[in-house]
Design an enzyme around this catalytic site. Structure first.
Site, PDB file in Angstrom:
ATOM      1  CE  LYS A  30       0.814   1.326   4.433  1.00 32.23           C
ATOM      2  NZ  LYS A  30       1.719   2.520   4.899  1.00 32.23           N
ATOM      3  CG  ASP A  87      -0.505   0.686   9.425  1.00 28.83           C
ATOM      4  OD1 ASP A  87      -1.222   1.688   9.793  1.00 28.83           O
ATOM      5  OD2 ASP A  87       0.765   0.792   8.716  1.00 28.83           O
TER       6      ASP A  87
END
Length: 291
Positions: A10, A142
């Site tokens: 990401k 996360d």
């Protein structure tokens, strides 16, 4: 049938710190964008009850690896909720590592998320994605975004998610061979007096920024130089609290052109952004259930 799963990288298109808790966790607002690039995990369940990790990167072979921690956490929860013998919950996990460690691309979090989602299916533990996301906060902030699998605005300490759709772009990702630890970057950050949570619509219409970029550029002149060079051609900044720099392009050809200009002492790759995680796409394609 044995499947191999992509554990995607990401990038944080923006990252702002909005406060700090008494336990030291920072409140953030960030835009998580998945890429069609990442590590791969091959996960084979067993009835021995053992969880083993195999990878060519020996530095990852320890009990604190996010993959092992995630698998053991799910095993513990499954054992107490199902009443099945612990031997039912075992697996051999083979990791092909491509995401650089300490890069800000979320490799460890992604690995943990892929492990939880896939083992939940293979072990038939039948926890929902939201239940897995809540469980994953015990490992890292996360991870919930990776589990839910959409382009998303992340708030709080990572537990508040607002899925959105964005135009898919092409990105040049540059790794300057500098690994960073998130805790070290956060420890150097001083909360701004005017830091506060902003409306999502305002954030999406504003110019994107990363609150940690100035700290990183000041500490690492090499990163500052790369950002300056790439910014001549496209919007460029660091991702997360790592050392990777990304540049955004409308098409692959433009990204490839700038990629060819990179100095020889840095690594890089080109990837396209995706609104649905490649892990989730694989589940849909194989008609497998998340539960």
């Amino acid at each position: 049938m044995i499947h191999t799963w992509l554990s995607p990288a990401k990038i944080n298109l923006f990252l702002y710190v909005t406060g700090i808790r008494s336990d030291g966790y920072h409140y953030i607002q960030s835009l998580f964008q998945f890429l069609n690039y990442g590590d791969t995990l091959t996960i084979i369940p067993n009835k021995k009850g053992t969880i083993e990790l195999f990878t060519e990167n020996n530095s990852l072979l320890n009990v604190k690896n996010s993959i092992i921690v995630a698998a053991e956490l799910l095993k513990e929860k499954a054992f107490y909720s199902s009443g099945k013998e612990s031997s039912h919950f075992g697996a051999e996990i083979f990791l092909n590592k491509k995401i650089p460690i300490g890069s800000g691309l979320g490799g460890g979090s992604s690995n943990a998320a892929t492990t939880l989602v896939v083992l939940n299916n293979l072990w038939k533990t039948k926890f929902t994605l939201k239940e897995l996301a809540t469980l994953s906060l015990k490992i890292g902030s996360d991870i919930p975004a990776f589990i839910m699998g959409n382009t998303t605005i992340v708030e709080g300490i990572g537990e508040i998610l607002h899925p959105i759709n964005r135009e898919e772009k092409w990105y040049l990702i540059v790794y300057p061979n500098i690994p960073m630890l998130t805790k070290n970057i956060f420890s150097n950050y001083s909360i701004k007096k005017n830091a506060k949570k902003k409306p999502i619509d305002f954030l999406l219409k504003s110019q994107f920024h990363n609150d940690f970029e100035n700290i990183v550029k000041k500490k690492f002149k090499k990163i500052k130089k790369i950002i300056s060079m790439l910014s001549l051609y496209a919007p460029s900044r660091i991702t997360g609290t790592g050392s990777c720099i990304f540049s955004e392009f409308d098409d692959k050809k433009s990204a490839q052109k700038i990629y060819s200009l990179l100095p020889h002492n840095v690594q890089g790759f080109i990837a396209k952004s995706v609104n649905i995680s490649p892990l989730h796409r694989a589940f849909y394609k194989r008609n497998m259930q998340f539960f």
